[in-house]
Scaffold this motif. Structure first.
Motif, mmCIF file in Angstrom:
data_model
loop_
_atom_site.group_PDB
_atom_site.id
_atom_site.type_symbol
_atom_site.label_atom_id
_atom_site.label_comp_id
_atom_site.label_asym_id
_atom_site.label_seq_id
_atom_site.Cartn_x
_atom_site.Cartn_y
_atom_site.Cartn_z
ATOM 1 N N GLU A 179 0.821 -1.190 0.000
ATOM 2 C CA GLU A 179 0.000 0.000 0.000
ATOM 3 C C GLU A 179 0.865 1.254 0.000
ATOM 4 O OE1 GLU A 179 -0.877 -2.437 2.480
ATOM 5 O OE2 GLU A 179 -2.271 -3.310 1.044
ATOM 6 N N SER A 202 -8.431 1.339 3.896
ATOM 7 C CA SER A 202 -9.026 0.896 2.634
ATOM 8 C C SER A 202 -8.622 1.822 1.494
ATOM 9 C CB SER A 202 -10.553 0.861 2.754
ATOM 10 O OG SER A 202 -10.970 -0.099 3.693
ATOM 11 N N LYS A 207 -5.199 0.983 0.257
ATOM 12 C CA LYS A 207 -5.216 -0.208 -0.594
ATOM 13 C C LYS A 207 -5.684 0.148 -2.004
ATOM 14 C CE LYS A 207 -5.765 -4.030 2.715
ATOM 15 N NZ LYS A 207 -5.544 -3.350 3.990
ATOM 16 N N THR A 215 -3.775 -5.691 -10.378
ATOM 17 C CA THR A 215 -4.396 -6.112 -9.116
ATOM 18 C C THR A 215 -5.726 -6.808 -9.387
ATOM 19 O OG1 THR A 215 -3.455 -4.113 -8.104
ATOM 20 C CG2 THR A 215 -5.112 -5.327 -6.834
ATOM 21 N N SER A 249 -10.075 -3.328 -1.462
ATOM 22 C CA SER A 249 -9.930 -2.806 -0.099
ATOM 23 C C SER A 249 -10.079 -3.880 0.971
ATOM 24 C CB SER A 249 -10.970 -1.712 0.155
ATOM 25 O OG SER A 249 -12.286 -2.255 0.188
#
Length: 333
Positions: A3, A25, A28, A122, A307
């Motif tokens: 992160e 969150s 992330k 991701t 998240s």
């Protein structure tokens, strides 16, 4: 995934959503690299929402050329975009939504990309692709710990199917402190609850006639929404015809859909009227309000997946074309 700490500018820009889902969150999300395959009517709705959420980067992979219909329905496009590569044409307006997100266009055909390209993301979002490519992507994603969600709109009907692998999450739950009031008058507190969902690979979820995959696990599922079978029929139509049903060939396409429906009914051993043929009247085109609804749902699921906050849909979302209610189905698990 590492992160990235938010800068002062980002903390100010994302202040309202940090209050909603927390700085952890948001960090992330700030580290997430997202691939969106195809940015047509549904794709632009998804892109809008995830750009505003504050991801690190978004790559738009689309080899299409802008048509007059695209220009009318895609709010990222202007009239001078007709005839240009769509992925490049949407960049300027898309970037203006959030200058802090790294935005990239790629005009190559998704099927021509090698494995290395897909490994760097991701999460991957797909729209308007054939099932064989989707299943190929799912294998690549599973081998490289990349999450995947796919969605489509057919007229008034929309759906998404996700493979978030082995997904851990937490959610905030309010719990009562008891009958006795605390000193400040509060009787409630918020606690974090952790959970885990193991998603099935998509070749156990999307199974069509003339494939070697067994449907026994799906047949044993106690509750299978009729719209799940409508989804399969529409995807198989695209597989066989390399296009969606079109209003210009409506009668012919409905006959093709009925034949595919019969083969799906035979494969899954369900009743012939598992859904009414009248639904075929509602599945032409990409209806913009339906794209807006489903685009919001898919973007929300992307935010949850990245998240790890709140419970994601496991694993299919179906938007009813008659009632407009959203329904969740767990298939293949």
């Amino acid at each position: 995934m590492s992160e990235k700490a938010l800068s002062a500018v980002e903390a100010e820009l994302y202040d309202r959503q940090i209050r909603l889902w927390g700085i952890e969150s948001q960090e992330k999300l700030r580290a997430a690299n997202v691939l969106l395959i195809n940015c047509r009517q549904l794709g632009c709705e998804i892109a809008k929402n995830i750009l505003l959420s504050g991801i690190n980067s978004l790559t738009i992979l689309d080899d299409a050329v802008v048509t007059e219909e695209d220009e009318i329905r895609n709010f990222f496009l202007s009239s001078d975009a007709i005839g240009k590569k769509l992925a490049e044409a949407v960049l300027q307006k898309a970037q203006s939504l959030n200058p802090l997100v790294k935005l990239t266009a790629d005009t190559q055909n998704p099927s021509e990309k090698d494995v290395e390209f897909y490994k760097s993301f991701t999460i991957i979002i797909t729209t308007i692709i054939k099932t064989d490519l989707l299943l190929k992507l799912d294998k690549i994603c599973r081998s490289n710990n990349v999450k995947l969600i796919s969605g489509d709109v057919f007229g008034m009907f929309g759906f998404s199917v996700a493979d978030f692998l082995k997904h851990d999450y937490y959610e905030d739950r309010v719990q009562m402190l008891g009958k006795k009031r605390s000193h400040d008058g509060s009787e409630k507190s918020t606690v974090q609850v952790e959970g885990l969902i193991e998603y099935p690979e998509l070749n156990k979820v999307l199974i069509f006639p003339n494939t070697k995959q067994s449907v026994e696990a799906i047949k044993k599922t106690r509750r299978r929404n009729e719209l799940f079978f409508l989804m399969l029929v529409l995807l198989e139509f695209r597989n066989e015809n390399a296009r969606n049903p079109e209003i210009t060939s409506k009668e012919e396409d409905i006959q093709k859909l009925k034949i595919i429906k019969n083969s799906i009914v035979e494969l899954y051993k369900v009743k012939e009227n598992v859904f009414e043929d009248a639904l075929f009247e509602l599945i032409f085109g990409e209806v913009v309000p339906v794209c807006a609804i489903l685009g919001g749902v898919i973007a929300q699921e992307v935010i949850k997946a990245v998240s790890h906050k709140e419970v994601p849909i496991n694993n299919i979302f179906l938007l009813d074309p008659v009632t407009y209610n959203g329904k969740e189905e767990c298939i293949g698990a």
